[in-house]
Design an enzyme around this catalytic site. Structure first.
Site, PDB file in Angstrom:
ATOM      1  CB  CYS A 206     -11.415  -5.118  37.961  1.00  0.00           C
ATOM      2  SG  CYS A 206     -11.520  -6.738  38.739  1.00  0.00           S
ATOM      3  N   GLY A 211     -12.351   4.730  34.759  1.00  0.00           N
ATOM      4  CA  GLY A 211     -13.448   5.255  33.954  1.00  0.00           C
ATOM      5  C   GLY A 211     -14.810   5.023  34.590  1.00  0.00           C
ATOM      6  CG  ASP A 230      -6.594  -2.598  38.465  1.00  0.00           C
ATOM      7  OD1 ASP A 230      -7.706  -2.759  37.936  1.00  0.00           O
ATOM      8  OD2 ASP A 230      -5.553  -3.065  37.992  1.00  0.00           O
ATOM      9  CB  CYS A 331     -15.529  -5.576  27.235  1.00  0.00           C
ATOM     10  SG  CYS A 331     -13.789  -5.824  27.639  1.00  0.00           S
TER      11      CYS A 331
END
Length: 390
Positions: A206, A211, A230, A331
């Site tokens: 993903c 980053g 992705d 996250c």
């Protein structure tokens, strides 16, 4: 702009942000930038003051307010110097009515409070620091620290740098030369949890705009095979330019079709040494950066995200070779997206085992570890490191 006019501008922006949160519209920063682009008469001091008022109102309201005025009234009732600016002047807000409702203060939406009872939620609404990752392909940390006055090494990530004052990173020579990337220390730790070394086959399932892919590339020293995947064409399309700047050419990018991912990944089935899943999630761990995200999350959206996480976990597991590693990260600080998700995975995949993802940092939580602003000074993440049986 007069102080009353600034307050009215903040109310108008909050109205737009509330509507966007309700209707899955653009983020607050995007709305604010567009607002001032159309109002070039506002000076830098005006823009700064209005933006500050907007974010103060957002941070104190865990529940989505009925309107921008209700959100600002809540702030004004805590700050009398703002209440007097509701003066009915030509460009200011109308006076406050005796019975006018204001949004009450809260840290988190009431429906999420039980799921966040295990952490201190107050730091989630403090200002987030600006962290950089030093690209070891082009620089070392001492070089970057010397070039950025006031910068300090991060405590946990060995290539991390924390800035004492924000800068426009994209205008700095260090960024233009590919020596640094903006990346929270927690995200840097996730990449390190993969244990990527030269010569491995690594899949970032993903990848988004890449980053963590670039962090993995730096650890692999351009040796081995790194595949970034992705379903979002727009985000993935940014990776080639970023990789070129970072000196990490050769990353394979694969655009996946939702629910048909294995058609594009069939050649990697059972062959990857490491698979990283930085899964779509609620973003509760990033509320310091996006406080209005609290207004966007609903039980229905959370349920959809949990389903997506299970789906990508199953795909990732199929790609890992026997004895290989699957690193799962969100996250999020919610157990339904972290602890419970991995517990279900281990129940459904006999023989897989979990190991601590970090040498230091994070709090043990179920089969993984939890990073949080209050404990670790990072954004909030749940991370699990899983090994497929040989």
């Amino acid at each position: 702009m007069t102080p009353s006019a600034r307050l009215q501008a903040a109310i108008e922006l909050l109205d737009a942000i509330v509507a966007a949160a309700r209707d899955a519209g653009p983020a607050a920063d995007t709305i604010i930038a567009a607002y001032f682009k159309a109002r070039r008469y506002a000076g830098s001091g005006d823009r700064r003051a209005v933006r500050e008022l907007v974010y103060q109102a957002i941070r104190r309201a865990g529940e989505r307010p009925d309107s921008g005025r209700a959100a600002m009234l809540g702030l004004a009732r805590e700050r009398p110097e703002l209440a007097i600016l509701f003066d009915g002047s030509a460009h200011g807000p109308a006076p406050i009515a005796d019975d006018e409702a204001a949004t009450p203060a809260s840290t988190v939406p009431a429906w999420l409070a039980p799921q966040l009872a295990h952490i201190d939620t107050a730091p989630l609404l403090e200002r987030a620091p600006l962290d950089l990752r030093v690209n070891r392909l082009k620089a070392d940390r001492d070089e970057v620290l010397a070039a950025l006055p006031g910068a300090t090494p991060t405590h946990l990530a060995p290539m991390g740098v924390r800035l004492s004052e924000p800068i426009v990173v994209e205008q700095h020579p260090l960024w233009r030369e590919g020596k640094v990337e903006v990346q929270d220390e927690g995200s840097q730790l996730i990449a390190l949890a993969c244990g990527a070394v030269p010569g491995l086959t690594v899949v970032d399932l993903c990848a988004g705009a890449g980053g963590k892919t670039l962090a993995l590339a730096a650890e692999m020293s351009r040796e081995g095979r790194l595949i970034a995947c992705d379903t979002d064409r727009s985000r993935l399309s940014r990776l080639p330019e970023r990789g070129e700047r970072a000196g990490a050419a050769g990353i394979e990018a694969r655009l996946l079709n939702p629910n048909r991912e294995m058609e594009t990944l069939a050649d990697l089935e059972g062959r990857a040494d490491v698979v990283l899943i930085d899964a779509p999630c609620s973003g509760t761990g990033t509320w310091r950066r996006n406080p209005e995200a609290r207004w966007r999350l609903t039980p229905e959206r959370l349920a959809r995200l949990i389903g997506t996480q299970k789906h990508v976990l199953d795909i990732g597991a199929a790609l890992v070779r026997p004895g290989g590693r699957l690193v799962y990260a969100v996250c999020s600080l919610l157990d339904d997206e972290g602890v419970n998700q991995i517990a279900a995975f281990l129940d459904q995949h006999p023989g897989w085992s979990a190991a601590r993802p970090f040498a230091q940092g994070g709090t043990e939580r179920g089969a993984g570890a939890l990073l949080s602003p209050g404990t670790d000074g990072t954004d909030g993440f749940f991370v699990a490191s899983l090994e497929r049986p040989c």
